[in-house]
Design an enzyme around this catalytic site. Structure first.
Site, mmCIF file in Angstrom:
data_model
loop_
_atom_site.group_PDB
_atom_site.id
_atom_site.type_symbol
_atom_site.label_atom_id
_atom_site.label_comp_id
_atom_site.label_asym_id
_atom_site.label_seq_id
_atom_site.Cartn_x
_atom_site.Cartn_y
_atom_site.Cartn_z
ATOM 1 N N HIS A 1 0.768 5.228 1.416
ATOM 2 C CA HIS A 1 0.147 6.199 2.315
ATOM 3 C C HIS A 1 0.145 7.554 1.625
ATOM 4 C CE1 HIS A 1 0.631 3.821 6.165
ATOM 5 N NE2 HIS A 1 1.580 3.246 5.448
ATOM 6 N N HIS B 1 0.833 -1.204 0.000
ATOM 7 C CA HIS B 1 0.000 0.000 0.000
ATOM 8 C C HIS B 1 0.865 1.251 0.000
ATOM 9 C CE1 HIS B 1 0.690 -1.319 4.145
ATOM 10 N NE2 HIS B 1 0.770 -0.041 4.473
HETATM 11 P P1 AMP Z 1 1.996 0.067 7.366
HETATM 12 O O1 AMP Z 1 2.621 0.164 8.709
HETATM 13 O O2 AMP Z 1 2.694 0.847 6.302
HETATM 14 O O3 AMP Z 1 1.763 -1.381 6.996
HETATM 15 O O4 AMP Z 1 0.589 0.786 7.481
HETATM 16 C C1 AMP Z 1 -0.606 0.151 7.769
HETATM 17 C C2 AMP Z 1 -1.614 1.235 8.006
HETATM 18 O O5 AMP Z 1 -2.889 0.628 8.012
HETATM 19 C C3 AMP Z 1 -1.477 1.996 9.327
HETATM 20 O O6 AMP Z 1 -1.317 3.373 9.058
HETATM 21 C C4 AMP Z 1 -2.780 1.686 10.058
HETATM 22 O O7 AMP Z 1 -3.249 2.804 10.764
HETATM 23 C C5 AMP Z 1 -3.696 1.312 8.921
HETATM 24 N N1 AMP Z 1 -4.801 0.406 9.240
HETATM 25 C C6 AMP Z 1 -4.767 -0.709 10.013
HETATM 26 N N2 AMP Z 1 -5.970 -1.314 10.022
HETATM 27 C C7 AMP Z 1 -6.780 -0.575 9.215
HETATM 28 C C8 AMP Z 1 -8.139 -0.683 8.818
HETATM 29 N N3 AMP Z 1 -8.942 -1.662 9.243
HETATM 30 N N4 AMP Z 1 -8.653 0.264 7.987
HETATM 31 C C9 AMP Z 1 -7.866 1.285 7.558
HETATM 32 N N5 AMP Z 1 -6.573 1.441 7.897
HETATM 33 C C10 AMP Z 1 -6.037 0.525 8.717
#
Ligand code: AMP
Length: 141
Positions: free
Chosen positions: A104, A102
């Protein structure tokens, strides 16, 4: 490492858990981050089940960054941001917590630092409002 289909983004893609969606096409989905580091923090994911950028074909990665640019442009307008940070982590050692690739998109404001990564849940109504603002800027229903 093999892809874990139980991760939270795979569940969102399968419709098993809700998300504040802002954009969807054949290959891509975007939705609000539930623990935003700034108002309007948005995530963009491919629909193909891939853990990191290294598991994507060059074409899939091109599509993903193209959609990310499109949504980041709208986010800058929707949230009247002074700038936009794009972030992308590959592997736990790099800070990745959800093992589905993903990007951000994080709106930034002059003099304002980011909230901690994945630390505190935002109010659901506020996330819904931000999703609506971003959908309006994207012109999606
Ligand atoms: P990463 O650390 O780059 O894998 O980022 C994962 C992101 O997903 C974090 O910023 C979390 O806040 C976000 N996240 C986790 N669970 C959910 C969810 N159910 N819906 C939307 N965002 C989420």
């Amino acid at each position: 490492m093999s892809y874990n289909p139980k991760n939270i983004f795979a569940k969102i893609l399968r419709g098993e858990i809700p998300a504040h969606k802002v954009y969807e096409d054949e290959h891509t989905l975007a939705f609000m981050d539930v623990m935003p580091q700034s108002d309007g923090h948005t995530l963009v994911i491919p629909k193909v089940f891939a853990e990191t950028v290294f598991d994507l074909s060059p074409d899939a990665l091109k599509n993903l960054i193209g959609v990310t640019q499109h949504i980041a442009t709208a986010a800058k307008t929707a949230f009247a941001a002074d700038g936009v940070t794009l972030m992308q982590f590959n592997g736990a050692a790099a800070g990745q917590t959800v093992p589905h690739v993903h990007f951000h998109i994080i709106p930034r404001y002059t003099g304002k630092s980011l909230q901690a990564h994945g630390r505190s849940m935002a109010d659901n109504a506020l996330l819904a409002q931000h999703a609506e603002q971003l959908r309006a800027a994207l012109n999606t229903p």
